[in-house]
Design a protein around this motif. Structure first.
Motif, PDB file in Angstrom:
ATOM      1  N   GLY A   1       9.139  11.548 127.046  1.00 30.77           N
ATOM      2  CA  GLY A   1       9.019  12.231 125.891  1.00 30.77           C
ATOM      3  C   GLY A   1      10.079  13.313 126.016  1.00 30.77           C
ATOM      4  O   GLY A   1       9.882  14.090 127.382  1.00 30.77           O
TER       5      GLY A   1
ATOM      6  N   SER B   1       8.108  17.857 121.842  1.00 30.12           N
ATOM      7  CA  SER B   1       7.324  17.493 120.820  1.00 30.12           C
ATOM      8  C   SER B   1       6.758  18.898 120.323  1.00 30.12           C
ATOM      9  O   SER B   1       7.105  20.031 120.625  1.00 30.12           O
ATOM     10  CB  SER B   1       6.149  16.668 121.533  1.00 30.12           C
ATOM     11  N   GLU B   2       6.239  18.887 118.807  1.00 31.09           N
ATOM     12  CA  GLU B   2       5.626  19.860 118.396  1.00 31.09           C
ATOM     13  C   GLU B   2       4.331  19.277 117.472  1.00 31.09           C
ATOM     14  O   GLU B   2       4.489  18.398 116.996  1.00 31.09           O
ATOM     15  CB  GLU B   2       6.604  20.514 117.502  1.00 31.09           C
TER      16      GLU B   2
ATOM     17  N   PRO C   1       1.074  18.139 124.508  1.00 30.18           N
ATOM     18  CA  PRO C   1       2.510  17.908 124.181  1.00 30.18           C
ATOM     19  C   PRO C   1       3.025  16.805 125.278  1.00 30.18           C
ATOM     20  O   PRO C   1       2.430  16.585 126.282  1.00 30.18           O
ATOM     21  CB  PRO C   1       3.263  19.237 124.684  1.00 30.18           C
TER      22      PRO C   1
ATOM     23  N   LEU D   1       1.563  18.675 118.606  1.00 37.15           N
ATOM     24  CA  LEU D   1       0.307  17.878 119.180  1.00 37.15           C
ATOM     25  C   LEU D   1      -0.508  18.735 119.818  1.00 37.15           C
ATOM     26  O   LEU D   1      -0.184  19.807 120.639  1.00 37.15           O
ATOM     27  CB  LEU D   1       1.110  16.822 119.957  1.00 37.15           C
TER      28      LEU D   1
ATOM     29  N   ALA E   1       8.006  14.238 117.610  1.00 36.43           N
ATOM     30  CA  ALA E   1       7.949  13.751 118.845  1.00 36.43           C
ATOM     31  C   ALA E   1       9.384  13.334 119.053  1.00 36.43           C
ATOM     32  O   ALA E   1      10.221  12.664 118.146  1.00 36.43           O
ATOM     33  CB  ALA E   1       7.059  12.796 119.495  1.00 36.43           C
ATOM     34  N   ARG E   2      10.173  13.505 120.347  1.00 39.80           N
ATOM     35  CA  ARG E   2      11.353  13.193 120.502  1.00 39.80           C
ATOM     36  C   ARG E   2      11.153  12.378 121.876  1.00 39.80           C
ATOM     37  O   ARG E   2      10.721  12.741 122.790  1.00 39.80           O
ATOM     38  CB  ARG E   2      12.482  14.272 120.658  1.00 39.80           C
TER      39      ARG E   2
ATOM     40  N   ARG F   1       9.239  12.505 112.983  1.00 41.07           N
ATOM     41  CA  ARG F   1       8.242  13.795 112.426  1.00 41.07           C
ATOM     42  C   ARG F   1       7.704  13.231 111.189  1.00 41.07           C
ATOM     43  O   ARG F   1       8.230  12.384 110.512  1.00 41.07           O
ATOM     44  CB  ARG F   1       9.455  14.809 112.112  1.00 41.07           C
TER      45      ARG F   1
ATOM     46  N   ASP G   1       6.436  16.705 126.348  1.00 36.90           N
ATOM     47  CA  ASP G   1       7.652  17.202 126.693  1.00 36.90           C
ATOM     48  C   ASP G   1       7.781  16.706 128.242  1.00 36.90           C
ATOM     49  O   ASP G   1       6.827  17.100 129.047  1.00 36.90           O
ATOM     50  CB  ASP G   1       7.884  18.480 126.819  1.00 36.90           C
TER      51      ASP G   1
ATOM     52  N   VAL H   1       3.866  16.996 112.675  1.00 34.24           N
ATOM     53  CA  VAL H   1       3.787  16.470 114.125  1.00 34.24           C
ATOM     54  C   VAL H   1       5.087  15.779 114.166  1.00 34.24           C
ATOM     55  O   VAL H   1       5.815  15.414 113.441  1.00 34.24           O
ATOM     56  CB  VAL H   1       2.674  15.256 114.369  1.00 34.24           C
TER      57      VAL H   1
END
Length: 222
Positions: free
Chosen positions: A160, A163-164, A169, A166, A194-195, A141, A171, A192
């Protein structure tokens, strides 16, 4: 060998494209300077000190001169790793800023990316002329700004998870070299996130966000 231990951030200096402004940018944040073999030649030319010079010593021009100036000179003869990798396994530090490791020779840039993947537990940011590159932790983050470029390139298969912030995304996207990449994405908001399911994603943002990247890696979840 017993790693050299430093309490402050380390600026790793390679022999690739480098200017004094970039070196100063890194040193202001990571004051301990370690040269990766031929990177010592930049420092000699500019009259800059180093705490250590590490590598196989096939490119450094004056190893004896560095010893005389009090630098620790570590010759590591094995040829299974790059000089950057040698610096990373021969030292311990809170974080590393790499300069002179991208540009000029593309094979050295590829080698630097490989080193990021080989040392996922270490916080390493490579500084280029326009960008900074780092290995994204599984949970990442950062505070950037809307419209900022955010690129993802998989160094190995990695998915991925979520995410948020972006524009596009990531995901549930399975990334892999030669299959699916995520370059030229962008921030849709100031924050921003991302996982990923594992380490393996190289992330690139604009150089002006260096401090934001350092903050994001310092606070990243394991």
């Amino acid at each position: 060998m017993t790693p050299l231990r430093f309490a402050e951030g380390v600026t790793l200096v390679g022999g690739g494209a480098l200017d004094r402004e970039t070196l100063a940018l890194a040193k202001a944040r990571a004051p301990v300077v370690v040269a990766a073999d031929g990177g010592a030649n930049w420092l000699s030319a500019w009259g800059e000190p180093a705490s250590a010079v590490i590598g196989d010593m096939d490119s450094v021009e004056d190893a004896d001169g560095w010893r005389a100036r009090g630098a620790r000179v570590e010759r590591i003869a094995e040829q299974e790793t790059t000089d950057l990798e040698k610096c990373l396994y021969a030292t311990e530090a809170p974080f590393y800023l790499g300069v002179g490791l991208m540009g000029r020779r593309f094979d050295h840039t590829l080698g630097a990316l490989h080193a990021l993947l080989r040392q996922p537990a270490k916080r390493i940011v490579l500084i280029g002329e326009e960008d900074v590159v780092f290995l994204a932790p599984p949970v990442w983050r950062a505070r950037l700004e809307a419209g900022a470029r955010v690129s993802f390139f998989p160094l190995r298969p990695v998915t991925g998870v979520a995410s948020e912030g972006l524009v596009w995304p990531i995901d549930a996207i399975a990334f892999a070299p030669g299959v699916r990449i995520g370059t030229s994405n962008a921030a849709a908001d100031e924050t921003v996130a991302a996982r990923f399911d594992d380490f393996g994603m190289a992330a690139t943002v604009e150089r002006r966000f260096l401090d934001a990247v350092l903050d994001s890696l310092t606070t990243a979840e394991a």
